[in-house]
Design an enzyme around this catalytic site. Sequence first.
Site, PDB file in Angstrom:
ATOM      1  N   ASP A 483       2.681  -9.230 -14.773  1.00  0.00           N
ATOM      2  CA  ASP A 483       2.602 -10.606 -14.295  1.00  0.00           C
ATOM      3  C   ASP A 483       1.338 -11.322 -14.736  1.00  0.00           C
ATOM      4  O   ASP A 483       1.240 -12.539 -14.633  1.00  0.00           O
ATOM      5  CB  ASP A 483       2.567 -10.582 -12.763  1.00  0.00           C
ATOM      6  CG  ASP A 483       3.936 -10.754 -12.175  1.00  0.00           C
ATOM      7  OD1 ASP A 483       4.779 -11.362 -12.827  1.00  0.00           O
ATOM      8  OD2 ASP A 483       4.137 -10.269 -11.048  1.00  0.00           O
TER       9      ASP A 483
HETATM   10  C1  GLC Z   1       3.131  -6.475  -8.933  1.00  0.00           C
HETATM   11  C2  GLC Z   1       4.426  -7.222  -8.987  1.00  0.00           C
HETATM   12  C3  GLC Z   1       5.293  -6.742 -10.111  1.00  0.00           C
HETATM   13  C4  GLC Z   1       4.501  -6.709 -11.377  1.00  0.00           C
HETATM   14  C5  GLC Z   1       3.218  -5.922 -11.235  1.00  0.00           C
HETATM   15  C6  GLC Z   1       2.363  -5.965 -12.460  1.00  0.00           C
HETATM   16  O1  GLC Z   1       3.370  -5.180  -8.525  1.00  0.00           O
HETATM   17  O2  GLC Z   1       5.126  -7.112  -7.788  1.00  0.00           O
HETATM   18  O3  GLC Z   1       6.384  -7.588 -10.245  1.00  0.00           O
HETATM   19  O4  GLC Z   1       5.289  -6.120 -12.355  1.00  0.00           O
HETATM   20  O5  GLC Z   1       2.489  -6.442 -10.171  1.00  0.00           O
HETATM   21  O6  GLC Z   1       1.817  -7.200 -12.710  1.00  0.00           O
HETATM   22  C1  GLC Z   2      -0.911 -11.450  -9.101  1.00  0.00           C
HETATM   23  C2  GLC Z   2      -1.094  -9.948  -9.040  1.00  0.00           C
HETATM   24  C3  GLC Z   2       0.084  -9.222  -9.603  1.00  0.00           C
HETATM   25  C4  GLC Z   2       1.331  -9.738  -8.943  1.00  0.00           C
HETATM   26  C5  GLC Z   2       1.417 -11.256  -8.993  1.00  0.00           C
HETATM   27  C6  GLC Z   2       2.639 -11.694  -8.212  1.00  0.00           C
HETATM   28  O1  GLC Z   2      -0.811 -11.865 -10.393  1.00  0.00           O
HETATM   29  O2  GLC Z   2      -2.236  -9.532  -9.752  1.00  0.00           O
HETATM   30  O3  GLC Z   2      -0.051  -7.841  -9.398  1.00  0.00           O
HETATM   31  O4  GLC Z   2       2.423  -9.196  -9.584  1.00  0.00           O
HETATM   32  O5  GLC Z   2       0.266 -11.838  -8.465  1.00  0.00           O
HETATM   33  O6  GLC Z   2       2.695 -12.994  -7.872  1.00  0.00           O
END
Ligand code: GLC
Ligand code: GLC
Length: 811
Positions: A483
């Site tokens: 993300d």
């Molecule tokens: C969080 C989110 C997931 C994403 C991950 C890596 O766990 O829930 O959707 O893949 O972060 O950014």
């Molecule tokens: C932020 C977090 C990531 C998560 C995302 C979801 O970017 O670092 O882990 O997946 O929020 O909204």
Amino acid sequence: MRFGRFDDEHREYVIDTPMVPYPWINYLGYDGFFSLISNTAGGYSFYKDARLRRITRYRYNNIPVDDGGKYFYINDNNDVWSPGWKPVKAELDKYECRHGLGYTKITGEKNNLEAEVLYLVPLKFNGEVQRVRLTNKSDYVKKFKLFSFVEFCLWNAYDDMTNFQRNFSTGEVEIKGSVIYHKTEYRERRDHFAFYSVNSDIAGYDTQMEDFLGLYNGFSSPDAVIEGKPRNSEAHGWQPIGSHCIEVELGAGEVKDYIFILGYVENDKNDKWESPGIINKTKAQKMISKMSSSEDVDRELDAISDYWDGLLSVYGIEHPEDKLSRMVNIWNPYQCITTYNMSRSASYFESGIGRGFGFRDSNQDLLGCIHQIPEKSKQRILDIAATQMEDGSAYHQYQPLTKRGNDEVGGNFNDDPLWLIASVSAYIKETGDYSILERLVPFDNDENKEKNLFEHLKRSFYHVVDNLGPHRLPLIGRADWNDCLNLNCFSEDPDESFQTTENKEGKVAESVLIAGMFVCYGREFEEICRRTGKEKEAKEANRHVNSMIGIINEHGWDGEWFLRAYDDKGDKVGSSENEEGQIFIESQGFCIMAGIGVDDGRAKQTLDSVKEKLSCEYGIVLQNPAYSKYYLNLGEISTYPEGYKENAGVFCHNNPWIMIAETIIGRGDEAFDYYRRIAPAYLEEISEIHKTEPYVYSQMVSGKDAYKKGEAKNSWLTGTAAWNYVAITQYILGIRPDYDGLIIDPCIPSDWDGFKIVRKFRNSVYNIEVKNPEKVSKGIKSLKLDGKELEGNKVPISDDGEIHRVEVVLG
Ligand code: GLC
Ligand code: GLC
């Protein structure tokens, strides 16, 4: 350092001090009513949706940590204390918290009075039951007062903590007998209310926070409790609470139980009122009478235990290492069910407000629980698929109550569609139920846009094919699994969200991770086509998959590992040419899981690079070297300080991708070594460093570049649960469902003598014994089913309701 111990026989973690390094919590509930409860009775409840139907209030980011919960107070001749230590924090003579599967039991003792509080949410019951068991351990009569306490939330948790100009004037309650009813907004559009009851006469009650606490007090010293005098307050506006006061008299050695119920009721619109302004309480009364005695509570506790016996009996291991056994048999599957129930909505790190259910997250969660709850998994798949758009893309998140996609976040995370193929193929392999493909499912929740689930999978697949970039790798969109790798964002405004801002056209930045996923799950799509007689579709899919393999080889290989991406300028990300972020974990895992480089030595070379550059004592970090400054072209990943979260933290979710990759090239020692580094039971001894619960995975452990290394955050709600479960059960222990049988293909540490597994699969039970006389990691020398030698490594489906013996000799 430990703060408790595992009690495997009772499937509990027993905490023996209230002052653990961070609140250690548990989850109660299965069917709609859920509670979070910490080891000092902190936490809250909600119905189905932690944002829209919050039943009790909880303040995040609180000081002291974890303030607010389901509290009991005892005033024993002006000695005031709480069985869970908090909130009073009086020194106890004895404290213990047992977190079990679906219940928590907290016991405190002071001045020879023991108070044991059992918290549970019975199956198919919209309420939390609290049984307070009081034991007079002295040899004289004790007279004291017991106070209960919950703080009601005004339903919408976000509004509740922001809109005070309204909310301080809306609160309403009713009190009848020993039951307190919370009915804020019931007079208008809400047809639901909450209640808090106890099965005894009461000496008084409170429903207004200020009267109970005193305006300038915290939960630790409520005036009503300290003075031993309930105010009989009636809430009008401000902060409605529920508190009973009971006068207790116990003879020497006497034991008394009190049963409290915090319930939730929905009434029919036409049957809301008993008389003008007085709510219809029929359903509440029914619930109360169902749980009126200690025997009722015992019965429900047994039912919960039977429920878990059933779920956990689908896959069980017998192995001399108790840490491994308790992960595989108890805690990892328990966490998988919890992530199924909660997605990423409500934990002590997820406020229950920001994120509903994630498309990618919930699909991955299913990988860890389909075998336990196939029917519910099927429904979840259909719900998720209904939030897909007609072009194959998907809403990134949806609200569980409405099941509609979340407009604020929208879509355009280009890995999302492929996760649907992942969950559906896993579902079919587990159940053999191809009929799910025929189920009609809307696009964008619009009944007029219904197509069968197979069509949804097809659009998932072609969404990638139709969105390729300059190297013919998949366009990344806002982000893929990571993300925080926001290649189309270029944000210079701190008030924008990295997840929803797109300043670029998005026609250049590409993802090698999505490419690897496409090969992995594209093959599953192809297989599904073939097995349902769609030969032409299968051939076409095969062509696209093979072409993607060629493209990865040509443009996705960096020389010693796989590239991660191309940015908006077409420059490499995750390459030795970069100054920072030269190697990323995700594409290494997925490309090898897709089989790329396995035959020509590049997979091994890649995994050696991972070991050298990414692995550390606490797991495998997400990338290396960590970013030391903000990169406009990379986005959120470079906003975190080095070693945390996506900037080179140990992101436990994708460590198992590397474990699985190691098993694919046959390195069982490496695979298990990585498993052990992040599996919580193995970290119990360093709880003071790890901080979070030693019985569940956390999303992230700070990595080798962090200021404080090895410190975990964001426990419970993470894809880590499902993926580690898949890695250990299906790839390391190697018992893996396939479309037409059970694959037996362990890849274990070479010094293991063997192990035993019981696996229920397609209506039969397999007692599998694996022996390793030659001390190898991988390879089947012989495989016998009920004494008969089998070719290959797949046990065919018997579907006969019988118990079968499977003997495996490695070599
Ligand atoms: C969080 C989110 C997931 C994403 C991950 C890596 O766990 O829930 O959707 O893949 O972060 O950014
Ligand atoms: C932020 C977090 C990531 C998560 C995302 C979801 O970017 O670092 O882990 O997946 O929020 O909204």
